[in-house]
Design a protein around this motif. Structure first.
Motif, PDB file in Angstrom:
ATOM      1  N   GLY A   1      32.447 -89.876  11.233  1.00 20.96           N
ATOM      2  CA  GLY A   1      31.255 -90.567  10.749  1.00 20.96           C
ATOM      3  C   GLY A   1      30.934 -91.802  11.564  1.00 20.96           C
TER       4      GLY A   1
ATOM      5  N   ARG B   1      38.181 -77.658   8.888  1.00 21.88           N
ATOM      6  CA  ARG B   1      39.029 -78.823   9.117  1.00 21.88           C
ATOM      7  C   ARG B   1      38.713 -79.435  10.466  1.00 21.88           C
ATOM      8  NH1 ARG B   1      45.255 -78.023   8.147  1.00 21.88           N
ATOM      9  NH2 ARG B   1      44.411 -77.894   6.016  1.00 21.88           N
ATOM     10  N   LEU B   2      38.468 -80.737  10.496  1.00 25.63           N
ATOM     11  CA  LEU B   2      38.106 -81.435  11.725  1.00 25.63           C
ATOM     12  C   LEU B   2      39.356 -81.902  12.453  1.00 25.63           C
ATOM     13  CD1 LEU B   2      35.143 -83.563  10.343  1.00 25.63           C
ATOM     14  CD2 LEU B   2      34.995 -81.491  11.717  1.00 25.63           C
TER      15      LEU B   2
ATOM     16  N   THR C   1      37.644 -87.676   8.863  1.00 23.39           N
ATOM     17  CA  THR C   1      36.209 -87.666   8.588  1.00 23.39           C
ATOM     18  C   THR C   1      35.590 -89.042   8.827  1.00 23.39           C
ATOM     19  OG1 THR C   1      36.564 -85.961   6.912  1.00 23.39           O
ATOM     20  CG2 THR C   1      34.469 -87.126   6.857  1.00 23.39           C
TER      21      THR C   1
END
Length: 216
Positions: A34, A25-26, A30
């Motif tokens: 990106g 999990r960031l 996302t």
């Protein structure tokens, strides 16, 4: 006994799956990750072009381009667009979707006006005899402004998609993030253009290393 129990405790075995951070999990969405990666690549590309520009101008066949007044106007228009998109972010965070739409629309129109102004600048340079292949300085200018313009066109695609969502699903989940990403991209393109325009102005005013008298 409580001291021994504390020293021998294994808290990692007592944690439930809910207490543990999700694997992979960031800490940010996302889409934002990106965008950051993409902007890093684009920044590297333009940094290399600017470096090549500065190194190439030391050769004797280099003839700086004039700083056309329309380029100052284009810079102002792009800055206004960036400000408008920043204000649209503030409106989205406060849930004021009507003002968010208007500011977001104005930001996109400023981007279109900037592109039109760049085409005018190209036409003026062509009229003055500064053709693409006439001089290395001309080639670099057309190349850098064309790449910058293409990135603005790409940003307008994302802007158009977000604008459609703003007008059709006001307040929908994810809209605030889309507006923020568009604003971040526009701020980045403004910084890139300021660097490119600053290099052009510095070259025009002879602020870089004096030209050497030899060929490429």
């Amino acid at each position: 006994m409580s001291l021994i129990r504390t020293l021998t405790a294994k808290p990692w075995l007592e944690q439930t799956p809910e207490d543990l951070p999700a694997l992979g999990r960031l800490p940010m969405p996302t889409a934002r990750v990106g965008l950051v990666v993409f902007l890093a690549v684009v920044a590297t590309l333009f940094a290399l072009l600017v470096s090549a520009y500065v190194m190439r101008m030391s050769f004797g066949d280099w003839r700086p381009l004039p700083a056309l007044p329309v380029l100052w106007l284009n810079t102002l228009v792009l800055a206004l667009g960036s400000v408008a998109l920043h204000l649209s972010v503030l409106g989205a965070r406060r849930g004021k979707w009507t003002t968010t739409r208007l500011r977001f629309l104005f930001g996109g129109l400023c981007a279109l006006a900037f592109l039109a102004g760049q085409l005018v600048a190209w036409r003026q340079l062509d009229t003055l005899g500064y053709f693409v292949a006439e001089n290395p300085a001309n080639t670099f200018f057309y190349l850098m402004t064309a790449l910058h313009g293409l990135h603005i066109l790409g940003g307008l695609v994302a802007w158009e998609r977000t604008a459609v969502k703003l007008w059709s699903r006001s307040g929908a989940a994810g809209l605030q993030l889309s507006v923020e990403l568009c604003a971040t991209y526009w701020h980045f393109l403004l910084v890139v253009w300021l660097v490119l325009f600053g290099v052009l102005l510095a070259d025009t005013q002879g602020l870089f290393v004096p030209h050497m008298h030899h060929g490429f």
